[in-house]
Write an enzyme that holds these catalytic residues in place. Structure first.
Site, PDB file in Angstrom:
ATOM      1  N   ASP A 232       0.880  -1.157   0.000  1.00 33.26           N
ATOM      2  CA  ASP A 232       0.000   0.000   0.000  1.00 33.26           C
ATOM      3  C   ASP A 232       0.927   1.220   0.000  1.00 33.26           C
ATOM      4  O   ASP A 232       2.101   1.122   0.388  1.00 33.26           O
ATOM      5  CB  ASP A 232      -0.946   0.009   1.214  1.00 33.26           C
ATOM      6  CG  ASP A 232      -2.144   0.927   0.965  1.00 33.26           C
ATOM      7  OD1 ASP A 232      -2.062   1.773   0.046  1.00 33.26           O
ATOM      8  OD2 ASP A 232      -3.150   0.808   1.678  1.00 33.26           O
TER       9      ASP A 232
HETATM   10  C1  BGC Z   1      -4.991   3.314  -0.103  1.00 33.50           C
HETATM   11  C2  BGC Z   1      -4.997   2.348  -1.270  1.00 33.50           C
HETATM   12  C3  BGC Z   1      -4.738   3.089  -2.547  1.00 33.50           C
HETATM   13  C4  BGC Z   1      -3.409   3.813  -2.431  1.00 33.50           C
HETATM   14  C5  BGC Z   1      -3.048   4.593  -3.673  1.00 33.50           C
HETATM   15  C6  BGC Z   1      -3.733   4.162  -0.080  1.00 33.50           C
HETATM   16  O1  BGC Z   1      -3.808   5.178   0.859  1.00 33.50           O
HETATM   17  O2  BGC Z   1      -5.100   2.613   1.107  1.00 33.50           O
HETATM   18  O3  BGC Z   1      -6.218   1.663  -1.321  1.00 33.50           O
HETATM   19  O4  BGC Z   1      -4.756   2.203  -3.616  1.00 33.50           O
HETATM   20  O5  BGC Z   1      -3.474   4.721  -1.343  1.00 33.50           O
HETATM   21  O6  BGC Z   1      -3.851   5.709  -3.804  1.00 33.50           O
END
Ligand code: BGC
Length: 766
Positions: A232
């Site tokens: 993530d």
């Molecule tokens: C989220 C993800 C997301 C990523 C990119 C993170 O803060 O938890 O689900 O894909 O950011 O934007």
């Protein structure tokens, strides 16, 4: 872009290039390497629309992204229970990604809804692992059919937003495997998902981005995942530890310091170069697949997709209540009340937030109808505006029916923050109560991504939940209100009477970053059903404008062993006057288990379409695993012998047909017997059962005259008590009460335990 040979490239890479390859080039791209012709591939957020940023970048939905289509959110789609629809959604997103040169979409999110307070529930499917897994798989197949990688997230046990970057989910092994992992397993095994995003949080104290048990033992070894693991955004704490645990790609782009740390670890031997190569290989395979499946001419018709978003929204809507007032008649005088009629809430906040030019409101779709509109409340405030309420009451009084558009404002649910309660804003509740004083024909339309408390529900004629229904939600709403379409969605999440009823309530969101999953496997309806608790709307609930009759439950056999397949069938008939779709749900259960089991668990569903008077046969196939539980003694699923139940229903609380089967399992647990083991426990193994039978005979014969007299005086109660006492008696007591000599007991234990150490969990595999 030109294709390349992954192995040849790896051979030519320097150590530094390998280390660099394991981090993104920037916020949204993999690292390119022009020297060897390796391009950079873009990935973008989904899951319910393409959030492609070409200007300023962020992972919280703050900065702009390209103008696109917003489909209903995952929480809405889950209510469709329609796998074809999910496939189609995935496919359309895939087509758009192709046209926009995006190689991977960051979705679907498949975390389980442990608590309705999780702020990000609108982005997840369900409280049920089976349903989540099936829906995710259909979505993945659709997306990947276009050559675009899907990325299931967030692995694993990421069920709240509080402390989402640093908290630890303390969840036991059985619960992890029965509730929080199966959707990922299905996405890997059946969906063949190309990527898995590891979560920010820790599981049992180890961050997911450093968790070798989750990323290697479970994901790769048990589930057979052969894609690449991406973090993530910003989840990496220690890059070397991440590589050791099985993280391939760190996103977004890393600092030079981390590349240097990887190189140093390889040089000093603390990271084998083979492990680094493996990560590079996994990433390059993705890059190569993206290159190979890139279509030269890929167009995407956004206008058609917007329309489709509206059609999807209709399939997702759930008619929670209807006393017959819906569908409305076209000649009725209707009052539309509430700002959401004019400005619907249609998507969630955070990284899934997409940029939409125009949202179709209900108010725009009332041509030819006698509709008046009054604002009733301000959507951005919680404060009652008496003037607006007065106007709304006047409009309601003049109309034949009042339709109030209510729901959750954006500030009430969002990525990054959990909800504090399940209530609607005070100004909306007040408005509804006041309207009910002047108009008994009142319908409430709900816009929101998750469960809501509805204190006025008993007095309302109908409640139609449109969820966060995408950019054409207003059109879908009006059509359903008028009967131009028949609601067929079912709740993928239980709606409790009050938030305090939720099983995780006392342990949500945890303390000091530690969240104990004390409710274990009893999540959602598994808990409410076991406790026989009243809920507002049960899992699987959803009404229709027509009526379905269930009949003729058939099993192709009455006994199954753990290797066989059971065919279950029933008939469903549309007994009403309008065309409609029904979600036929199949639940299994077992009675007399040696471990705690839910009363029922969803193990099958089918959405069928029926014209008035039409009847269809529905078939399901069940295996031993559909009756199994996860047994930590063997770290695997275990099928117990006993009685199995199969229920077919229109919801988890509206079971229409049920029957029993006998499960004859040849699986056996490796039980080690001790002097403290009980006589009852002996019956759990084949060898133990032989001893158990003998002991029963011996103990039965030894019953003295006094005991016979007590039995005849006290009857069944006494017999039962005696039986229970005997089953509970520790083996040691056989010596104490002179039934056996000490040496004989030791010999018996030795014999009983002979096979246990030789036992191999592999042979227990289903
Ligand atoms: C989220 C993800 C997301 C990523 C990119 C993170 O803060 O938890 O689900 O894909 O950011 O934007």
């Amino acid at each position: 872009m030109k294709s390349f040979d992954v192995e040849q490239v790896i051979e030519q890479l320097t150590l530094e290039e390998k280390a660099q390859m394991c981090s993104g080039r920037d916020f949204w791209h993999t690292q390119n390497l022009d020297r060897l012709g390796i391009p950079s591939i873009m990935m973008c957020d989904g899951p319910n629309g393409l959030r492609k940023q070409i200007g300023e970048e962020d992972h919280l939905g703050i900065h702009e992204s390209i103008e696109t289509v917003c489909y209903p959110t995952e929480s809405a789609f889950a209510s469709s229970f329609d796998l074809d629809l999910l496939y189609e959604l995935g496919k359309m997103l895939g087509q758009e990604c192709q046209a926009e040169h995006v190689g991977m979409l960051l979705g679907p999110g498949i975390n389980i809804k442990r608590s309705p307070l999780c702020g990000r529930n609108f982005e997840y499917f369900s409280e049920d692992p089976y349903l989540s897994g099936k829906l995710a798989t259909a979505y993945i197949k659709g997306l990947q059919s276009q050559g675009i990688a899907a990325c299931v997230k967030h692995f694993a046990a990421n069920n709240q937003e509080t402390r989402r970057l640093s908290g630890s989910s303390e969840v036991d092994e059985r619960t992890l495997h029965e509730i929080y992992l199966p959707a990922f397993e299905e996405a890997v095994k059946d969906g063949k998902v190309r990527s898995v995003m590891c979560a920010y949080n820790a599981v049992k104290g180890t961050f997911c981005a450093e968790n070798g048990i989750l990323l290697r033992d479970v994901l790769r070894d048990q589930f057979g995942f052969d894609g690449f693991v991406v973090t993530d955004w910003g989840a990496i704490k220690n890059r070397v530890k991440g590589l050791l645990a099985g993280v391939d790609l760190e996103m977004p782009g890393s600092t030079e310091g981390k590349t240097a740390a990887i190189m140093k670890a390889v040089e000093d031997g603390s990271l084998k170069v083979e492990i680094l190569d493996e990560a590079v290989r996994n990433i390059l395979r993705f890059v190569k697949e993206a290159v190979d499946s890139q279509k030269e001419q890929a167009d995407f018709d956004r206008d058609a997709a917007h329309k489709k978003a509206g059609e999807f929204a209709k399939e997702c809507a759930v008619l929670l209540k209807n006393d017959g007032i819906l569908p409305l008649k076209k000649d009725q005088k209707i009052a539309f009340i509430g700002e959401f009629a004019e400005k619907p809430r249609f998507q969630g906040a955070g990284s899934s937030h997409v940029n939409v030019k125009h949202t179709v409101s209900a108010l725009e779709c009332v041509n030819g109808l006698s509709v008046t509109y009054v604002k009733g409340y301000e959507a951005t405030s919680e404060i009652v505006n008496e003037q607006l309420v007065r106007e709304a009451k006047a409009a309601a009084l003049q109309a034949d029916v009042a339709v109030i558009f209510a729901g959750l404002p954006e500030a009430f649910e969002s990525e990054g923050a959990d909800r504090e309660h399940l209530r609607l804003p005070e100004n909306q509740n007040h408005l509804i109560t006041e309207i009910l004083k002047v108009q008994k024909n009142t319908v409430v339309v709900l816009y929101g991504g998750s469960v809501m408390e509805l204190p006025w529900e008993e007095n309302i004629s109908a409640v139609l939940c449109m969820h966060l229904g995408g950019d054409h939600v207003g059109k879908a709403t009006v059509e359903l209100l008028l009967g131009e379409g028949n609601p067929s969605g079912k709740l993928a999440e239980s709606w409790p009477v009050k938030v305090e009823d939720n099983p995780s309530y006392l342990n949500f969101p945890g303390e000091n970053g530690i969240v104990e999953y004390h409710e274990g496997i009893f999540v959602g309806y598994r808990y409410y059903d076991k406790k026989k608790m009243e809920v507002k709307y049960p899992f699987g609930h959803g009404l229709s404008y027509t009526e379905f009759l269930y009949s003729d439950l058939q099993f192709d056999k009455k006994h199954i062993n753990n290797h066989e397949t059971l065919k279950v069938s029933c008939k469903v008939r549309n007994n009403g006057k309008s065309f409609g779709k029904e979600v036929v749900q199949l639940y299994t259960g077992v009675s007399e288990s040696t471990v705690r089991r839910p009363k029922r668990e969803l193990k099958g569903f089918q959405k069928i379409a029926l014209y008035p008077g039409e009847e269809k046969k529905v078939e399901f196939y069940l295996t031993g695993k559909d009756f199994a539980y996860y047994e930590t003694k063997i770290h695997n699923w275990f099928v117990e012998s006993g009685k199995g139940t199969v229920e077919i229903g229109s919801s988890s609380r509206d079971i229409r047909l049920s029957g029993n089967i006998v499960i004859e399992s040849d699986m056996e647990l490796p039980i080690h017997f001790y002097r403290t083991s009980t006589i009852g426990e002996l019956a759990k193994t084949v060898k133990g059962r032989e001893v158990f039978e003998k002991l029963l005979m011996i103990l039965g014969n030894r019953k003295g005259n006094d005991e016979n007299a007590v039995d005849s005086a006290m009857g069944e109660g006494s017999k039962r008590m005696r039986q229970v006492m005997m089953m509970e008696m520790p083996l040691n007591a056989l010596v104490t009460y002179g039934i056996m000599k000490d040496e004989a007991l030791e010999a018996m234990l030795e014999n009983l335990n002979e096979d246990v150490n030789a036992y191999k969990a592999e042979v227990m595999e289903l």
